[in-house]
Design a protein around this motif. Structure first.
Motif, PDB file in Angstrom:
ATOM      1  N   THR A   1      12.657  30.911 -35.687  1.00 58.34           N
ATOM      2  CA  THR A   1      13.418  31.331 -36.863  1.00 58.34           C
ATOM      3  C   THR A   1      14.854  31.630 -36.463  1.00 58.34           C
ATOM      4  O   THR A   1      15.095  32.351 -35.490  1.00 58.34           O
ATOM      5  CB  THR A   1      12.783  32.587 -37.492  1.00 58.34           C
ATOM      6  OG1 THR A   1      11.436  32.289 -37.861  1.00 58.34           O
ATOM      7  CG2 THR A   1      13.562  33.039 -38.709  1.00 58.34           C
ATOM      8  N   LEU A   2      15.789  31.050 -37.206  1.00 60.15           N
ATOM      9  CA  LEU A   2      17.214  31.292 -37.002  1.00 60.15           C
ATOM     10  C   LEU A   2      17.776  32.057 -38.195  1.00 60.15           C
ATOM     11  O   LEU A   2      17.300  31.891 -39.317  1.00 60.15           O
ATOM     12  CB  LEU A   2      17.977  29.968 -36.896  1.00 60.15           C
ATOM     13  CG  LEU A   2      17.538  28.929 -35.887  1.00 60.15           C
ATOM     14  CD1 LEU A   2      18.397  27.669 -36.050  1.00 60.15           C
ATOM     15  CD2 LEU A   2      17.648  29.467 -34.477  1.00 60.15           C
ATOM     16  N   ALA A   3      18.798  32.849 -37.949  1.00 60.92           N
ATOM     17  CA  ALA A   3      19.496  33.534 -39.043  1.00 60.92           C
ATOM     18  C   ALA A   3      20.989  33.456 -38.798  1.00 60.92           C
ATOM     19  O   ALA A   3      21.446  33.409 -37.650  1.00 60.92           O
ATOM     20  CB  ALA A   3      19.049  34.983 -39.129  1.00 60.92           C
ATOM     21  N   ARG A   4      21.733  33.421 -39.869  1.00 56.76           N
ATOM     22  CA  ARG A   4      23.196  33.460 -39.721  1.00 56.76           C
ATOM     23  C   ARG A   4      23.615  34.850 -39.250  1.00 56.76           C
ATOM     24  O   ARG A   4      22.916  35.851 -39.463  1.00 56.76           O
ATOM     25  CB  ARG A   4      23.878  33.118 -41.045  1.00 56.76           C
ATOM     26  CG  ARG A   4      23.612  34.117 -42.151  1.00 56.76           C
ATOM     27  CD  ARG A   4      24.514  33.853 -43.346  1.00 56.76           C
ATOM     28  NE  ARG A   4      24.120  34.660 -44.500  1.00 56.76           N
ATOM     29  CZ  ARG A   4      24.422  35.946 -44.658  1.00 56.76           C
ATOM     30  NH1 ARG A   4      25.117  36.586 -43.734  1.00 56.76           N
ATOM     31  NH2 ARG A   4      24.028  36.600 -45.741  1.00 56.76           N
TER      32      ARG A   4
ATOM     33  N   ALA B   1      23.971  28.249 -44.603  1.00 55.56           N
ATOM     34  CA  ALA B   1      22.561  28.585 -44.842  1.00 55.56           C
ATOM     35  C   ALA B   1      22.324  29.965 -44.253  1.00 55.56           C
ATOM     36  O   ALA B   1      22.962  30.352 -43.264  1.00 55.56           O
ATOM     37  CB  ALA B   1      21.635  27.559 -44.203  1.00 55.56           C
ATOM     38  N   ASP B   2      21.414  30.701 -44.863  1.00 54.91           N
ATOM     39  CA  ASP B   2      21.124  32.051 -44.367  1.00 54.91           C
ATOM     40  C   ASP B   2      20.147  32.045 -43.205  1.00 54.91           C
ATOM     41  O   ASP B   2      20.226  32.901 -42.314  1.00 54.91           O
ATOM     42  CB  ASP B   2      20.554  32.909 -45.507  1.00 54.91           C
ATOM     43  CG  ASP B   2      21.559  33.110 -46.626  1.00 54.91           C
ATOM     44  OD1 ASP B   2      22.636  33.660 -46.352  1.00 54.91           O
ATOM     45  OD2 ASP B   2      21.272  32.692 -47.757  1.00 54.91           O
ATOM     46  N   ALA B   3      19.214  31.083 -43.227  1.00 54.88           N
ATOM     47  CA  ALA B   3      18.180  31.073 -42.197  1.00 54.88           C
ATOM     48  C   ALA B   3      17.488  29.710 -42.152  1.00 54.88           C
ATOM     49  O   ALA B   3      17.659  28.866 -43.039  1.00 54.88           O
ATOM     50  CB  ALA B   3      17.146  32.166 -42.481  1.00 54.88           C
ATOM     51  N   SER B   4      16.705  29.546 -41.114  1.00 56.59           N
ATOM     52  CA  SER B   4      15.845  28.367 -40.978  1.00 56.59           C
ATOM     53  C   SER B   4      14.626  28.782 -40.175  1.00 56.59           C
ATOM     54  O   SER B   4      14.724  29.621 -39.269  1.00 56.59           O
ATOM     55  CB  SER B   4      16.570  27.227 -40.268  1.00 56.59           C
ATOM     56  OG  SER B   4      15.673  26.143 -40.026  1.00 56.59           O
ATOM     57  N   VAL B   5      13.477  28.182 -40.504  1.00 61.25           N
ATOM     58  CA  VAL B   5      12.259  28.456 -39.725  1.00 61.25           C
ATOM     59  C   VAL B   5      11.785  27.168 -39.061  1.00 61.25           C
ATOM     60  O   VAL B   5      10.608  26.944 -38.863  1.00 61.25           O
ATOM     61  CB  VAL B   5      11.139  29.069 -40.601  1.00 61.25           C
ATOM     62  CG1 VAL B   5      11.504  30.489 -40.988  1.00 61.25           C
ATOM     63  CG2 VAL B   5      10.874  28.229 -41.855  1.00 61.25           C
ATOM     64  N   ALA B   6      12.745  26.291 -38.690  1.00 60.26           N
ATOM     65  CA  ALA B   6      12.401  24.961 -38.179  1.00 60.26           C
ATOM     66  C   ALA B   6      13.112  24.609 -36.882  1.00 60.26           C
ATOM     67  O   ALA B   6      13.411  23.449 -36.621  1.00 60.26           O
ATOM     68  CB  ALA B   6      12.711  23.918 -39.243  1.00 60.26           C
TER      69      ALA B   6
END
Length: 278
Positions: A217-220, A73-78
Protein backbone atom coordinates in the motif's frame (compact mmCIF):
# COMPACT_ATOMS: atom_id res chain seq x y z
CA UNK A 1 -30.72 33.88 20.49
CA UNK A 2 -31.66 30.24 20.81
CA UNK A 3 -32.51 29.75 17.12
CA UNK A 4 -29.11 30.91 15.77
CA UNK A 5 -27.26 28.86 18.39
CA UNK A 6 -29.34 25.81 17.62
CA UNK A 7 -28.75 26.35 13.90
CA UNK A 8 -25.01 26.55 14.46
CA UNK A 9 -25.05 23.34 16.46
CA UNK A 10 -27.04 21.57 13.75
CA UNK A 11 -24.62 22.78 11.07
CA UNK A 12 -21.69 21.53 13.12
CA UNK A 13 -23.38 18.17 13.56
CA UNK A 14 -23.83 17.92 9.81
CA UNK A 15 -20.12 18.56 9.28
CA UNK A 16 -18.93 16.12 11.91
CA UNK A 17 -20.07 12.86 10.35
CA UNK A 18 -18.63 9.41 11.14
CA UNK A 19 -15.97 10.09 8.50
CA UNK A 20 -13.84 13.06 9.44
CA UNK A 21 -14.87 14.63 6.11
CA UNK A 22 -18.00 12.93 4.83
CA UNK A 23 -18.28 12.98 1.07
CA UNK A 24 -14.64 13.94 0.65
CA UNK A 25 -13.10 12.31 -2.39
CA UNK A 26 -10.43 9.63 -2.08
CA UNK A 27 -8.50 8.83 -5.26
CA UNK A 28 -7.17 5.27 -5.59
CA UNK A 29 -4.70 4.52 -8.38
CA UNK A 30 -4.23 0.96 -9.59
CA UNK A 31 -2.95 -1.15 -12.47
CA UNK A 32 -5.62 -3.09 -14.32
CA UNK A 33 -4.27 -6.44 -13.20
CA UNK A 34 -6.81 -8.93 -11.88
CA UNK A 35 -5.48 -8.84 -8.30
CA UNK A 36 -5.32 -5.05 -8.18
CA UNK A 37 -8.90 -4.79 -9.44
CA UNK A 38 -10.12 -7.04 -6.60
CA UNK A 39 -8.19 -5.22 -3.88
CA UNK A 40 -9.18 -1.78 -5.18
CA UNK A 41 -12.86 -2.74 -5.51
CA UNK A 42 -12.95 -3.99 -1.92
CA UNK A 43 -11.14 -0.97 -0.50
CA UNK A 44 -13.36 1.42 -2.47
CA UNK A 45 -16.53 -0.06 -1.01
CA UNK A 46 -15.10 -0.11 2.51
CA UNK A 47 -14.21 3.58 2.29
CA UNK A 48 -17.63 4.35 0.87
CA UNK A 49 -19.16 2.75 3.97
CA UNK A 50 -17.44 5.49 5.96
CA UNK A 51 -18.96 8.23 3.84
CA UNK A 52 -16.18 8.89 1.33
CA UNK A 53 -16.60 9.40 -2.38
CA UNK A 54 -14.02 7.14 -4.00
CA UNK A 55 -12.58 7.61 -7.47
CA UNK A 56 -10.57 4.72 -8.92
CA UNK A 57 -7.91 5.60 -11.49
CA UNK A 58 -6.59 2.81 -13.77
CA UNK A 59 -3.01 3.48 -14.88
CA UNK A 60 0.12 1.77 -16.12
CA UNK A 61 2.45 0.79 -13.28
CA UNK A 62 4.90 3.66 -13.75
CA UNK A 63 2.07 6.19 -13.95
CA UNK A 64 0.44 4.72 -10.83
CA UNK A 65 3.56 5.34 -8.75
CA UNK A 66 3.97 8.81 -10.27
CA UNK A 67 0.35 9.71 -9.50
CA UNK A 68 0.80 8.93 -5.80
CA UNK A 69 4.15 10.72 -5.68
CA UNK A 70 2.66 13.81 -7.35
CA UNK A 71 -0.43 13.79 -5.14
CA UNK A 72 -2.69 13.18 -8.13
CA UNK A 73 -3.81 10.02 -6.32
CA UNK A 74 -4.17 9.60 -2.58
CA UNK A 75 -3.17 5.96 -2.39
CA UNK A 76 -2.68 2.66 -4.16
CA UNK A 77 -2.85 -0.94 -2.96
CA UNK A 78 -1.09 -2.36 -6.05
CA UNK A 79 2.64 -1.82 -5.48
CA UNK A 80 4.74 -4.97 -6.00
CA UNK A 81 8.00 -5.16 -4.02
CA UNK A 82 10.84 -5.83 -3.46
CA UNK A 83 11.65 -6.80 -7.07
CA UNK A 84 8.85 -6.18 -9.56
CA UNK A 85 8.47 -2.43 -9.08
CA UNK A 86 11.75 -1.75 -7.31
CA UNK A 87 12.85 0.80 -9.91
CA UNK A 88 9.77 2.94 -9.30
CA UNK A 89 10.25 2.77 -5.54
CA UNK A 90 13.91 3.77 -5.72
CA UNK A 91 13.08 6.74 -7.91
CA UNK A 92 10.09 7.99 -5.93
CA UNK A 93 10.50 6.73 -2.36
CA UNK A 94 11.23 10.20 -0.98
CA UNK A 95 8.05 11.63 -2.51
CA UNK A 96 5.50 9.13 -1.17
CA UNK A 97 4.91 6.88 1.80
CA UNK A 98 5.23 3.11 1.66
CA UNK A 99 2.71 1.92 4.26
CA UNK A 100 3.58 -1.77 3.83
CA UNK A 101 2.28 -5.13 2.57
CA UNK A 102 -1.43 -5.78 2.09
CA UNK A 103 -0.80 -9.22 0.52
CA UNK A 104 2.16 -11.45 1.36
CA UNK A 105 3.34 -14.65 -0.32
CA UNK A 106 3.06 -13.12 -3.77
CA UNK A 107 5.33 -14.31 -6.57
CA UNK A 108 6.38 -13.49 -10.11
CA UNK A 109 8.00 -15.60 -12.81
CA UNK A 110 7.16 -17.68 -15.86
CA UNK A 111 4.43 -20.31 -15.79
CA UNK A 112 3.56 -23.26 -18.00
CA UNK A 113 0.77 -25.85 -18.01
CA UNK A 114 1.33 -28.45 -15.29
CA UNK A 115 1.67 -31.12 -18.00
CA UNK A 116 4.55 -29.29 -19.72
CA UNK A 117 7.89 -31.13 -19.96
CA UNK A 118 9.52 -27.79 -19.16
CA UNK A 119 10.49 -27.51 -15.50
CA UNK A 120 13.14 -24.80 -15.44
CA UNK A 121 13.81 -21.59 -17.30
CA UNK A 122 17.10 -23.19 -18.33
CA UNK A 123 15.15 -25.84 -20.29
CA UNK A 124 14.26 -23.17 -22.83
CA UNK A 125 17.87 -23.08 -24.03
CA UNK A 126 17.24 -26.28 -25.96
CA UNK A 127 13.43 -26.45 -26.07
CA UNK A 128 12.45 -22.95 -27.18
CA UNK A 129 10.94 -24.39 -30.35
CA UNK A 130 8.39 -26.25 -28.23
CA UNK A 131 6.79 -22.88 -27.38
CA UNK A 132 7.35 -21.28 -30.79
CA UNK A 133 10.32 -19.36 -29.42
CA UNK A 134 8.06 -17.04 -27.45
CA UNK A 135 7.30 -15.98 -23.90
CA UNK A 136 3.87 -14.37 -23.81
CA UNK A 137 4.01 -11.18 -21.78
CA UNK A 138 1.83 -8.37 -20.51
CA UNK A 139 1.96 -4.59 -20.85
CA UNK A 140 5.36 -3.22 -21.91
CA UNK A 141 7.18 -1.37 -19.14
CA UNK A 142 5.68 -3.51 -16.36
CA UNK A 143 8.18 -4.64 -13.74
CA UNK A 144 7.48 -8.27 -14.63
CA UNK A 145 8.40 -7.55 -18.25
CA UNK A 146 11.67 -5.92 -17.22
CA UNK A 147 12.49 -8.96 -15.08
CA UNK A 148 11.56 -11.21 -18.01
CA UNK A 149 13.95 -9.33 -20.29
CA UNK A 150 16.65 -9.75 -17.65
CA UNK A 151 15.91 -13.49 -17.46
CA UNK A 152 16.26 -13.92 -21.22
CA UNK A 153 19.64 -12.23 -21.05
CA UNK A 154 20.83 -14.00 -17.88
CA UNK A 155 19.97 -17.46 -19.21
CA UNK A 156 20.97 -16.73 -22.81
CA UNK A 157 17.62 -17.86 -24.17
CA UNK A 158 16.68 -17.95 -27.87
CA UNK A 159 13.16 -16.63 -27.18
CA UNK A 160 11.23 -13.44 -27.87
CA UNK A 161 9.24 -11.67 -25.17
CA UNK A 162 5.86 -10.72 -26.65
CA UNK A 163 4.22 -7.51 -25.39
CA UNK A 164 0.52 -7.57 -24.62
CA UNK A 165 -1.70 -7.22 -21.57
CA UNK A 166 -3.12 -9.36 -18.78
CA UNK A 167 -6.11 -10.10 -21.04
CA UNK A 168 -4.09 -11.07 -24.11
CA UNK A 169 -1.73 -13.21 -22.04
CA UNK A 170 -4.51 -15.18 -20.37
CA UNK A 171 -6.32 -15.52 -23.68
CA UNK A 172 -3.22 -17.06 -25.23
CA UNK A 173 -2.87 -19.38 -22.24
CA UNK A 174 -6.51 -20.49 -22.47
CA UNK A 175 -6.16 -21.16 -26.19
CA UNK A 176 -2.95 -23.17 -25.75
CA UNK A 177 -4.49 -25.31 -23.01
CA UNK A 178 -7.57 -25.91 -25.15
CA UNK A 179 -5.34 -27.01 -28.03
CA UNK A 180 -3.15 -29.05 -25.65
CA UNK A 181 -0.11 -27.06 -26.75
CA UNK A 182 2.78 -25.91 -24.60
CA UNK A 183 3.18 -22.23 -23.76
CA UNK A 184 5.24 -20.00 -21.46
CA UNK A 185 3.54 -16.95 -19.98
CA UNK A 186 4.65 -14.20 -17.64
CA UNK A 187 2.85 -14.92 -14.39
CA UNK A 188 2.23 -13.71 -10.90
CA UNK A 189 0.49 -14.88 -7.77
CA UNK A 190 -2.18 -13.95 -6.81
CA UNK A 191 -3.88 -14.42 -10.18
CA UNK A 192 -7.13 -16.11 -11.12
CA UNK A 193 -5.43 -18.31 -13.73
CA UNK A 194 -3.92 -20.39 -10.93
CA UNK A 195 -7.42 -21.03 -9.59
CA UNK A 196 -8.75 -21.87 -13.06
CA UNK A 197 -5.94 -23.93 -14.64
CA UNK A 198 -3.35 -26.44 -13.49
CA UNK A 199 -0.12 -24.50 -13.86
CA UNK A 200 3.41 -24.54 -12.50
CA UNK A 201 6.16 -21.97 -12.26
CA UNK A 202 9.40 -22.70 -14.08
CA UNK A 203 12.32 -22.99 -11.67
CA UNK A 204 14.54 -19.93 -11.62
CA UNK A 205 17.95 -21.14 -10.35
CA UNK A 206 19.58 -17.76 -11.04
CA UNK A 207 16.86 -16.02 -8.93
CA UNK A 208 16.30 -13.39 -11.60
CA UNK A 209 12.69 -13.06 -10.44
CA UNK A 210 13.71 -12.95 -6.78
CA UNK A 211 12.05 -14.70 -3.88
CA UNK A 212 8.52 -14.13 -2.59
CA UNK A 213 7.05 -10.73 -3.33
CA UNK A 214 4.48 -8.69 -1.46
CA UNK A 215 1.79 -6.34 -2.73
CA UNK A 216 2.03 -3.05 -0.90
CA UNK A 217 0.00 0.00 0.00
CA UNK A 218 1.27 3.44 -1.00
CA UNK A 219 0.04 6.82 0.20
CA UNK A 220 0.79 10.34 -0.91
CA UNK A 221 2.74 12.55 1.42
CA UNK A 222 0.42 14.29 3.86
CA UNK A 223 -2.44 11.80 3.68
CA UNK A 224 -1.94 10.83 7.32
CA UNK A 225 -2.60 14.43 8.36
CA UNK A 226 -5.27 15.28 5.75
CA UNK A 227 -7.32 12.09 6.07
CA UNK A 228 -6.34 10.29 9.28
CA UNK A 229 -9.31 7.93 9.10
CA UNK A 230 -8.48 6.86 5.54
CA UNK A 231 -4.83 6.46 6.47
CA UNK A 232 -5.72 4.27 9.45
CA UNK A 233 -7.88 2.00 7.27
CA UNK A 234 -5.04 1.71 4.75
CA UNK A 235 -2.65 0.54 7.48
CA UNK A 236 -5.07 -2.26 8.41
CA UNK A 237 -6.19 -3.30 4.92
CA UNK A 238 -4.91 -6.83 4.20
CA UNK A 239 -5.99 -9.78 2.05
CA UNK A 240 -4.66 -13.30 1.52
CA UNK A 241 -3.53 -14.80 -1.78
CA UNK A 242 -6.34 -17.38 -1.66
CA UNK A 243 -8.98 -14.74 -0.93
CA UNK A 244 -7.89 -12.63 -3.88
CA UNK A 245 -7.62 -15.57 -6.27
CA UNK A 246 -11.11 -16.75 -5.34
CA UNK A 247 -12.65 -13.36 -6.13
CA UNK A 248 -10.53 -13.04 -9.27
CA UNK A 249 -11.82 -16.38 -10.52
CA UNK A 250 -15.41 -15.23 -9.89
CA UNK A 251 -14.70 -12.05 -11.83
CA UNK A 252 -13.68 -14.10 -14.85
CA UNK A 253 -16.98 -15.96 -15.05
CA UNK A 254 -19.25 -15.03 -17.95
CA UNK A 255 -21.45 -12.09 -17.04
CA UNK A 256 -19.60 -11.49 -13.77
CA UNK A 257 -20.02 -8.19 -11.92
CA UNK A 258 -16.72 -7.39 -10.22
CA UNK A 259 -18.34 -4.72 -8.05
CA UNK A 260 -20.99 -7.17 -6.81
CA UNK A 261 -18.32 -9.81 -6.19
CA UNK A 262 -16.37 -7.37 -4.02
CA UNK A 263 -19.55 -6.58 -2.09
CA UNK A 264 -20.16 -10.28 -1.58
CA UNK A 265 -16.63 -10.76 -0.25
CA UNK A 266 -17.15 -7.91 2.21
CA UNK A 267 -20.41 -9.46 3.41
CA UNK A 268 -18.77 -12.87 3.85
CA UNK A 269 -15.78 -11.37 5.70
CA UNK A 270 -17.63 -8.80 7.80
CA UNK A 271 -15.56 -9.46 10.91
CA UNK A 272 -12.33 -8.83 9.01
CA UNK A 273 -13.67 -5.63 7.47
CA UNK A 274 -14.97 -4.39 10.80
CA UNK A 275 -11.44 -4.84 12.12
CA UNK A 276 -10.14 -2.49 9.44
CA UNK A 277 -12.72 0.12 10.45
CA UNK A 278 -12.07 0.16 14.19
Amino acid sequence: MRAPVLGAILCLALVQTPAEAAGKEVRLAYVEWADAVVATDILKQVLEEKGYQVKTIPLAAAAMWQAVANGDADASVAAWLPVTQAAYYEKLKNRLELIGPNVTGAKIGWAVPASSPLNSIEDLKTKAADVDGKVIGIDPGAGLMKSSEAAIKAYGLPVKLVDGSDATMTSALKDAIRRKQDIVVTAWTPHWMFARYELKYLADPKKVFGEDESVNTLARKGLKDDMPEVYKILTKFKLTVKEEEAVMAENEEKGADHVANAAKWIKQHRETVDGWLK
